[in-house]
Design an enzyme around this catalytic site. Structure first.
Site, short mmCIF file in Angstrom:
data_model
loop_
_atom_site.label_atom_id
_atom_site.label_comp_id
_atom_site.label_asym_id
_atom_site.label_seq_id
_atom_site.Cartn_x
_atom_site.Cartn_y
_atom_site.Cartn_z
CG ASP A 247 -1.76 1.21 1.00
OD1 ASP A 247 -2.36 1.23 0.49
OD2 ASP A 247 -1.71 2.10 2.09
CB VAL A 248 1.54 3.58 -2.70
CG1 VAL A 248 1.78 5.36 -2.80
CG2 VAL A 248 1.32 3.33 -3.50
#
Length: 223
Positions: free
Chosen positions: A172-173
Site C-alpha cells: 500500500d503506497v
C-alpha cells in the site's frame, strides 16, 4: 482460538449500522505505550475508528475500483458506478451494460475484474460463510484466484470487511508514504524499513495502519 482471534470476532454495531472492532480501545492503548508516533497520532482522531459495511461483495468491488488511483478519484468513480444498478449485488452488476460501466469512469480492465468478481459470488465459488473461521492467508489465497484481486486488494478486504486486527499491507503506497512521513522525516522507505517499524505495532498492525492513513488524509479510508 488465540486471545487475538477472540478479539477479531468481537465487533460492535455503531449508530450508522456499520460494525466496528471490539478490540479498538485495547489496541490503541497498547500502541500508544509501545510507539511514540502512535502516542501522538491516536489522540488526534477522538472516537473515530475502522468500520465494516458488512457487505463482502461491495467491499471487494470498492477495492477493485480504488486500485492505483487516489482516494478522492476512487470515490468519484465509485459513486458513478454505484448509481447504475438498483442494488450493489452480484446479480445486478452482471446485468449492467459494459458501455455504461465504462462511462462511469471504469477502465476496460476494471470492468472485466468487476464482472469476474460478480460471477464468482453468483456461482457460489467463494466460502463466504466460512471466512470468519479461516486464517488471513487462507482467505487471501481464495480471493487472489479472482481476476483483478491481488494481495493488496485481499488485505484491504481483511481490514475493512473482516476487521482482522493484524494485517500489514506492505504494497500500500499510502502506508509506505505515511511511515516515511511520520518515522523518517520524509526520506524514502523500503518494505524492510516499514516491516521493522511495524514490529512495534504487533498484534495490531491494521489499527496502526489506519492511523497512518489518517495522518495523510483527514478523510477516513473506507472500502
Amino acid at each position: 482460538m488465540t486471545p487475538v482471534g477472540e478479539a477479531v470476532s468481537a465487533t460492535k454495531t455503531i449508530a450508522t449500522g456499520a460494525a466496528s472492532p471490539g478490540y479498538w480501545t485495547q489496541a490503541c492503548k497498547q500502541l500508544m505505550k509501545k510507539d511514540r508516533v502512535m502516542k501522538r497520532l491516536i489522540p488526534q482522531y477522538g472516537d473515530a475508528m475502522l468500520q465494516s459495511r458488512g457487505d463482502a461483495f461491495g467491499t471487494l468491488a470498492r477495492s477493485i475500483v480504488g486500485q492505483q488511483i487516489s482516494v478522492k478519484a476512487a470515490q468519484t468513480v465509485w459513486d458513478r458506478f454505484a448509481a447504475l444498478p438498483p442494488a450493489m449485488t452480484p446479480q445486478a452488476v452482471l446485468k449492467l451494460k459494459i458501455d455504461d460501466m465504462r462511462a462511469a469512469g471504469l477502465s476496460a480492465r476494471k470492468v472485466e475484474y468487476l464482472v469476474d468478481l460478480a460471477l464468482h459470488f453468483d456461482a457460489g465459488k467463494l466460502h463466504v460463510e466460512g471466512w470468519h473461521g479461516m486464517d488471513d492467508e487462507a482467505i487471501i489465497g481464495e480471493l487472489v484466484a479472482i481476476r483483478g484481486i491481488g494481495r493488496w486488494t485481499a488485505e484491504m478486504f481483511l481490514i475493512f470487511h473482516l476487521l482482522r486486527p493484524n494485517v500489514l499491507p506492505l504494497d500500500d503506497v499510502g502506508l509506505i508514504n505515511g511511515i516515511s512521513h511520520n518515522y523518517f522525516s520524509g526520506d524514502p522507505v523500503s518494505r524492510s524499513d516499514a516491516r521493522e517499524v511495524a514490529q512495534a505495532w504487533q498484534p495490531w498492525c491494521s489499527v496502526a495502519t489506519w492511523y497512518i492513513w489518517r495522518s495523510l488524509d483527514p478523510l477516513p479510508v473506507t472500502y
